[in-house]
Structure formats: structure tokens, C-alpha cells
Design a protein around this motif. Sequence first.
Motif, PDB file in Angstrom:
ATOM      1  N   LEU A   5     -28.099 -23.549  40.139  1.00 46.67           N
ATOM      2  CA  LEU A   5     -29.033 -22.451  39.924  1.00 46.67           C
ATOM      3  C   LEU A   5     -30.233 -22.674  40.831  1.00 46.67           C
ATOM      4  O   LEU A   5     -30.843 -23.744  40.804  1.00 46.67           O
ATOM      5  CB  LEU A   5     -29.500 -22.420  38.465  1.00 46.67           C
ATOM      6  N   LEU A   6     -30.573 -21.671  41.623  1.00 47.91           N
ATOM      7  CA  LEU A   6     -31.750 -21.726  42.474  1.00 47.91           C
ATOM      8  C   LEU A   6     -32.792 -20.836  41.816  1.00 47.91           C
ATOM      9  O   LEU A   6     -32.650 -19.613  41.784  1.00 47.91           O
ATOM     10  CB  LEU A   6     -31.404 -21.245  43.884  1.00 47.91           C
ATOM     11  N   LEU A   7     -33.821 -21.469  41.274  1.00 45.47           N
ATOM     12  CA  LEU A   7     -34.821 -20.775  40.478  1.00 45.47           C
ATOM     13  C   LEU A   7     -36.124 -20.640  41.256  1.00 45.47           C
ATOM     14  O   LEU A   7     -36.300 -21.263  42.303  1.00 45.47           O
ATOM     15  CB  LEU A   7     -35.046 -21.539  39.171  1.00 45.47           C
ATOM     16  N   PRO A   8     -37.049 -19.826  40.741  1.00 51.41           N
ATOM     17  CA  PRO A   8     -38.345 -19.679  41.408  1.00 51.41           C
ATOM     18  C   PRO A   8     -39.033 -21.032  41.607  1.00 51.41           C
ATOM     19  O   PRO A   8     -38.765 -21.997  40.885  1.00 51.41           O
ATOM     20  CB  PRO A   8     -39.143 -18.791  40.459  1.00 51.41           C
ATOM     21  N   GLU A  51     -32.571 -30.947  39.213  1.00 55.56           N
ATOM     22  CA  GLU A  51     -32.457 -31.249  37.783  1.00 55.56           C
ATOM     23  C   GLU A  51     -30.964 -31.220  37.479  1.00 55.56           C
ATOM     24  O   GLU A  51     -30.268 -30.305  37.913  1.00 55.56           O
ATOM     25  CB  GLU A  51     -33.153 -30.188  36.937  1.00 55.56           C
ATOM     26  N   VAL A  52     -30.484 -32.187  36.713  1.00 54.89           N
ATOM     27  CA  VAL A  52     -29.060 -32.258  36.404  1.00 54.89           C
ATOM     28  C   VAL A  52     -28.889 -32.202  34.882  1.00 54.89           C
ATOM     29  O   VAL A  52     -29.515 -32.975  34.154  1.00 54.89           O
ATOM     30  CB  VAL A  52     -28.422 -33.556  36.949  1.00 54.89           C
ATOM     31  N   TYR A  53     -28.058 -31.270  34.438  1.00 56.46           N
ATOM     32  CA  TYR A  53     -27.746 -31.137  33.015  1.00 56.46           C
ATOM     33  C   TYR A  53     -26.240 -31.185  32.860  1.00 56.46           C
ATOM     34  O   TYR A  53     -25.511 -30.475  33.554  1.00 56.46           O
ATOM     35  CB  TYR A  53     -28.281 -29.809  32.466  1.00 56.46           C
ATOM     36  N   ARG A  54     -25.779 -32.024  31.945  1.00 55.93           N
ATOM     37  CA  ARG A  54     -24.344 -32.206  31.723  1.00 55.93           C
ATOM     38  C   ARG A  54     -23.942 -31.703  30.340  1.00 55.93           C
ATOM     39  O   ARG A  54     -24.648 -31.905  29.370  1.00 55.93           O
ATOM     40  CB  ARG A  54     -23.974 -33.682  31.819  1.00 55.93           C
ATOM     41  N   PHE A  55     -22.785 -31.089  30.312  1.00 49.40           N
ATOM     42  CA  PHE A  55     -22.150 -30.686  29.058  1.00 49.40           C
ATOM     43  C   PHE A  55     -20.799 -31.370  29.014  1.00 49.40           C
ATOM     44  O   PHE A  55     -20.074 -31.390  30.016  1.00 49.40           O
ATOM     45  CB  PHE A  55     -21.958 -29.171  28.993  1.00 49.40           C
ATOM     46  N   GLY A  56     -20.476 -31.938  27.871  1.00 52.10           N
ATOM     47  CA  GLY A  56     -19.155 -32.543  27.692  1.00 52.10           C
ATOM     48  C   GLY A  56     -18.129 -31.472  27.390  1.00 52.10           C
ATOM     49  O   GLY A  56     -18.463 -30.401  26.877  1.00 52.10           O
ATOM     50  N   GLY A  57     -16.895 -31.759  27.727  1.00 55.06           N
ATOM     51  CA  GLY A  57     -15.827 -30.799  27.467  1.00 55.06           C
ATOM     52  C   GLY A  57     -15.784 -30.340  26.021  1.00 55.06           C
ATOM     53  O   GLY A  57     -15.542 -29.165  25.741  1.00 55.06           O
ATOM     54  N   LEU A  77     -34.229 -23.597  29.106  1.00 53.36           N
ATOM     55  CA  LEU A  77     -34.352 -23.706  30.561  1.00 53.36           C
ATOM     56  C   LEU A  77     -35.266 -22.608  31.100  1.00 53.36           C
ATOM     57  O   LEU A  77     -36.119 -22.851  31.962  1.00 53.36           O
ATOM     58  CB  LEU A  77     -32.964 -23.636  31.203  1.00 53.36           C
ATOM     59  N   HIS A  78     -35.105 -21.405  30.575  1.00 55.86           N
ATOM     60  CA  HIS A  78     -35.965 -20.294  30.971  1.00 55.86           C
ATOM     61  C   HIS A  78     -37.426 -20.602  30.651  1.00 55.86           C
ATOM     62  O   HIS A  78     -38.315 -20.374  31.481  1.00 55.86           O
ATOM     63  CB  HIS A  78     -35.509 -19.009  30.277  1.00 55.86           C
ATOM     64  N   GLU A  79     -37.683 -21.112  29.469  1.00 57.91           N
ATOM     65  CA  GLU A  79     -39.050 -21.473  29.086  1.00 57.91           C
ATOM     66  C   GLU A  79     -39.623 -22.516  30.032  1.00 57.91           C
ATOM     67  O   GLU A  79     -40.771 -22.453  30.426  1.00 57.91           O
ATOM     68  CB  GLU A  79     -39.095 -22.003  27.652  1.00 57.91           C
ATOM     69  N   ARG A  80     -38.820 -23.471  30.393  1.00 61.80           N
ATOM     70  CA  ARG A  80     -39.272 -24.550  31.274  1.00 61.80           C
ATOM     71  C   ARG A  80     -39.660 -24.031  32.658  1.00 61.80           C
ATOM     72  O   ARG A  80     -40.562 -24.547  33.283  1.00 61.80           O
ATOM     73  CB  ARG A  80     -38.152 -25.582  31.393  1.00 61.80           C
ATOM     74  N   HIS A  81     -38.969 -22.986  33.108  1.00 63.27           N
ATOM     75  CA  HIS A  81     -39.176 -22.504  34.479  1.00 63.27           C
ATOM     76  C   HIS A  81     -39.816 -21.129  34.546  1.00 63.27           C
ATOM     77  O   HIS A  81     -39.739 -20.470  35.585  1.00 63.27           O
ATOM     78  CB  HIS A  81     -37.823 -22.504  35.230  1.00 63.27           C
ATOM     79  N   ARG A  82     -40.435 -20.713  33.467  1.00 57.80           N
ATOM     80  CA  ARG A  82     -41.122 -19.417  33.494  1.00 57.80           C
ATOM     81  C   ARG A  82     -42.236 -19.431  34.515  1.00 57.80           C
ATOM     82  O   ARG A  82     -42.897 -20.434  34.709  1.00 57.80           O
ATOM     83  CB  ARG A  82     -41.736 -19.100  32.130  1.00 57.80           C
ATOM     84  N   GLN A  83     -42.464 -18.293  35.110  1.00 57.38           N
ATOM     85  CA  GLN A  83     -43.567 -18.189  36.086  1.00 57.38           C
ATOM     86  C   GLN A  83     -44.883 -17.935  35.397  1.00 57.38           C
ATOM     87  O   GLN A  83     -45.054 -17.416  34.404  1.00 57.38           O
ATOM     88  CB  GLN A  83     -43.283 -17.055  37.058  1.00 57.38           C
TER      89      GLN A  83
END
Length: 83
Positions: A5-8, A51-57, A77-83
Motif C-alpha cells: 500500500l502506497l499511502l499519503p 511498515e510490515v504487517y503479517r497475518f497468519g493463514g 491503519l487508516h487512523e494511523r495514517h490520516r492526514q
Amino acid sequence: MDFLLLLPHRARVVIECDGKQHYADFDGRTDPRRYAAMMAEDRDLRLKGYEVYRFGGADLTDDQATEQLLSAFFDRLHERHRQ
């Protein structure tokens, strides 16, 4: 990497969905070397500014629980990267 994901503000987020091939050999036995290699890749990505986020199967096998998990994750994630 499964998703990028390429975010602002130049934020780059990697999302990994890990099946057992990430931590087990072809016979299904845990493989510490495979796991260590995966962690080395994570460290390298983080040092490069991702930033790396992992989900297990298992996180992704129950439709309702998966939907709740991913919805909560992307909300945070949206909250973390809000403008």
C-alpha cells in the motif's frame, strides 16, 4: 510481499499473508531457518522504511472472523495514517 500500500506522506505498508510455507518445510515440520529468513526480510524492509504487517493463514480462514479482523485492522491503519 503479498500487498504493498502506497499511502499519503510517502508511507509504504507491506501486508503479508503467511501460510505454513513461511515457517514449515515440505513435510509440514516447523523450519526455524525458513522462519529466520522471513524475519530477516522483515527487518530489511523495515530498515528501508516500510511498515510490515503479517497475518497468519489461520487469521484468514473463517469468513466472519476474518472480515471483523481485517475491518478492525484497516480502520486502525487508516487512523494511523490520516492526514
